[in-house]
Design a protein around this motif. Structure first.
Motif, short mmCIF file in Angstrom:
data_model
loop_
_atom_site.label_atom_id
_atom_site.label_comp_id
_atom_site.label_asym_id
_atom_site.label_seq_id
_atom_site.Cartn_x
_atom_site.Cartn_y
_atom_site.Cartn_z
N LEU A 260 -32.16 69.89 -59.49
CA LEU A 260 -31.31 69.81 -58.30
C LEU A 260 -32.10 70.33 -57.11
O LEU A 260 -33.04 71.12 -57.26
CB LEU A 260 -30.04 70.64 -58.48
N SER A 261 -31.71 69.92 -55.92
CA SER A 261 -32.37 70.43 -54.73
C SER A 261 -31.40 70.47 -53.57
O SER A 261 -30.38 69.76 -53.56
CB SER A 261 -33.57 69.56 -54.35
N THR A 262 -31.69 71.31 -52.60
CA THR A 262 -30.87 71.44 -51.41
C THR A 262 -31.73 72.08 -50.33
O THR A 262 -32.91 72.33 -50.53
CB THR A 262 -29.61 72.28 -51.69
N GLU A 263 -31.12 72.35 -49.19
CA GLU A 263 -31.81 73.06 -48.12
C GLU A 263 -30.98 74.26 -47.69
O GLU A 263 -29.75 74.20 -47.69
CB GLU A 263 -32.05 72.14 -46.92
N SER A 264 -31.65 75.34 -47.36
CA SER A 264 -30.99 76.56 -46.92
C SER A 264 -31.44 76.90 -45.50
O SER A 264 -32.63 76.88 -45.20
CB SER A 264 -31.35 77.72 -47.87
N LYS A 265 -30.46 77.19 -44.63
CA LYS A 265 -30.76 77.55 -43.26
C LYS A 265 -30.76 79.07 -43.12
O LYS A 265 -29.87 79.75 -43.65
CB LYS A 265 -29.72 76.96 -42.31
N LEU A 266 -31.76 79.60 -42.41
CA LEU A 266 -31.84 81.03 -42.18
C LEU A 266 -32.02 81.31 -40.70
O LEU A 266 -32.50 80.46 -39.94
CB LEU A 266 -32.99 81.65 -42.98
N VAL A 267 -31.62 82.52 -40.30
CA VAL A 267 -31.71 82.92 -38.90
C VAL A 267 -32.41 84.28 -38.83
O VAL A 267 -32.25 85.12 -39.73
CB VAL A 267 -30.32 82.98 -38.25
N GLN A 268 -33.20 84.50 -37.79
CA GLN A 268 -33.94 85.75 -37.64
C GLN A 268 -33.22 86.67 -36.67
O GLN A 268 -32.80 86.25 -35.59
CB GLN A 268 -35.34 85.46 -37.12
N GLN A 269 -33.06 87.93 -37.09
CA GLN A 269 -32.47 88.95 -36.23
C GLN A 269 -33.28 90.23 -36.37
O GLN A 269 -33.50 90.70 -37.49
CB GLN A 269 -31.00 89.20 -36.60
N ASP A 270 -33.69 90.77 -35.24
CA ASP A 270 -34.48 92.00 -35.22
C ASP A 270 -35.69 91.92 -36.17
O ASP A 270 -36.01 92.87 -36.89
CB ASP A 270 -33.61 93.21 -35.58
N GLY A 271 -36.31 90.74 -36.19
CA GLY A 271 -37.51 90.57 -36.99
C GLY A 271 -37.29 90.31 -38.47
O GLY A 271 -38.26 90.15 -39.22
N ARG A 272 -36.04 90.24 -38.92
CA ARG A 272 -35.74 90.00 -40.33
C ARG A 272 -34.95 88.70 -40.47
O ARG A 272 -34.24 88.28 -39.56
CB ARG A 272 -34.92 91.17 -40.92
N TRP A 273 -35.05 88.07 -41.65
CA TRP A 273 -34.42 86.78 -41.88
C TRP A 273 -33.18 86.92 -42.77
O TRP A 273 -33.19 87.66 -43.75
CB TRP A 273 -35.41 85.83 -42.52
N TYR A 274 -32.12 86.15 -42.41
CA TYR A 274 -30.85 86.19 -43.14
C TYR A 274 -30.31 84.77 -43.30
O TYR A 274 -30.58 83.90 -42.48
CB TYR A 274 -29.81 87.04 -42.40
N SER A 275 -29.49 84.58 -44.34
CA SER A 275 -28.80 83.30 -44.50
C SER A 275 -27.86 83.10 -43.33
O SER A 275 -27.00 83.94 -43.04
CB SER A 275 -28.00 83.29 -45.81
N GLU A 276 -28.00 81.97 -42.65
CA GLU A 276 -27.17 81.69 -41.48
C GLU A 276 -25.70 81.56 -41.87
O GLU A 276 -24.82 82.12 -41.21
CB GLU A 276 -27.66 80.40 -40.82
N ASP A 277 -25.43 80.84 -42.96
CA ASP A 277 -24.05 80.66 -43.40
C ASP A 277 -23.43 81.99 -43.83
O ASP A 277 -22.26 82.28 -43.54
CB ASP A 277 -23.98 79.66 -44.56
N MET A 278 -24.23 82.80 -44.53
CA MET A 278 -23.72 84.09 -45.00
C MET A 278 -23.36 84.99 -43.83
O MET A 278 -22.31 85.65 -43.83
CB MET A 278 -24.79 84.76 -45.87
N LEU A 279 -24.20 85.02 -42.83
CA LEU A 279 -23.97 85.87 -41.67
C LEU A 279 -22.73 85.40 -40.90
O LEU A 279 -21.90 86.22 -40.49
CB LEU A 279 -25.20 85.85 -40.77
N ASP A 280 -22.59 84.10 -40.74
CA ASP A 280 -21.41 83.57 -40.05
C ASP A 280 -20.14 83.92 -40.79
O ASP A 280 -19.14 84.34 -40.19
CB ASP A 280 -21.51 82.04 -39.92
#
Length: 305
Positions: A260-280
């Protein structure tokens, strides 16, 4: 029982964790990841270790993690009443699972039912699974806490799991005996005597209980042919794009032998990366938790999960 914010966050969190691999142990002690891939990898390390507190701490920026803990404490200070029926049912269930010779008693109770259930349901099971599959897919498609990408990925996972459910020997007596042993051992480790205990434990204690339950669940799934850690170990990352504080990572993994495959979006805050969906989702849950409750709901009864 758990507060509504955690209920809304759990599914997207687990969906995001399926898109990860097992590396980056130096990242697990920090919030977020130094790279998009490291953020995902460290989440799986924490999940495999059963460190749910550390998982939330890693998956959210410090301020959002603090909000999650505060929301938990706020909920604990104002619990809605537990019905007498729920209290009795909880007590009876836990006594059955943790009493003397629980394994033998439960197996003696279940054993004569297994053959009967197999004869009664073996021909109906494919139809029942198909109906369940349709209901689950409908629930996923209507979810407000999952992104479109997560919904598509969940659909792919369901397509792989449905045949496994159809083919698994759910009525096998040897497997049932093993499963009862795991359920009893897990219940004893949880050491819950009353539903009020669930209401009074702090965030750290609750995360510890979740870890115990999760470890038991993995054992049960393994007995019936679904090795969770094997799937997590199979994940591979391919960076797709990165720029202006946003990144996309392609994730390939194997579930029950199916790629299986998919894509994950991440966002950077204060120099660290987080899951965009999780943060929202975390921020939406916090807003919901801090809004005044609708009139007439404060005294409503709570069903024990």
């Amino acid at each position: 029982m758990r507060p509504a914010p955690l209920r809304h966050l759990l599914l997207p969190l687990l969906a995001a964790l399926l898109l990860s691999a097992c590396h980056g142990r130096d990242e697990t002690a920090q919030s977020g990841g130094s790279t998009p891939e490291a953020a995902l990898q460290a989440s799986v390390d924490l999940l495999k270790a059963g460190d749910f507190n550390g998982l939330w701490k890693h998956a959210l920026p410090p301020a959002d993690y603090a909000n999650l803990r505060a929301d938990w404490s706020r909920h604990q200070r104002d619990p809605r009443p537990i019905s007498a029926e729920d209290r009795v049912r909880f007590s009876e269930t836990m006594q059955k699972l943790t009493g003397a010779d629980a394994e033998a008693k439960l197996y003696a109770e279940l054993q004569p039912k297994l053959a009967s259930m197999q004869q009664q349901y073996k021909d109906q099971l494919p139809v029942l699974v198909s109906v369940g599959e349709a209901l689950v897919k409908s629930g996923v498609s209507q979810s407000k806490s999952l992104s479109d990408a997560q919904k598509a990925q969940a659909g792919s996972v369901i397509d792989v799991l449905a045949p496994w459910v159809r083919q698994t020997p759910w009525f096998d007596q040897a497997k049932a005996k093993q499963a009862i042993g795991v359920a009893v051992a897990t219940a004893r480790k949880l050491d819950l005597k009353t539903p009020e205990q669930l209401r009074t434990m702090d965030f750290d204690a609750a995360m510890g209980k979740y870890a115990t339950g999760y470890a038991g669940l993995k054992q049960l799934l393994g007995i019936y042919g679904l090795p969770v850690d094997e799937t997590l170990n199979s994940v591979r990352f391919t960076p797709v794009s990165s720029g202006h504080g946003h990144a996309v990572v392609r994730v390939d993994y194997t579930l029950l032998g199916k790629p299986l495959s998919t894509e994950s979006k991440l966002v950077q805050q204060d120099g660290r990366w987080y899951s965009e969906d999780m943060l929202d989702n975390a921020r939406k849950a916090h807003l919901q938790a801090t809004q005044p409750a609708p009139a007439g709901t404060a005294g409503s009864a709570v069903t024990v999960d």
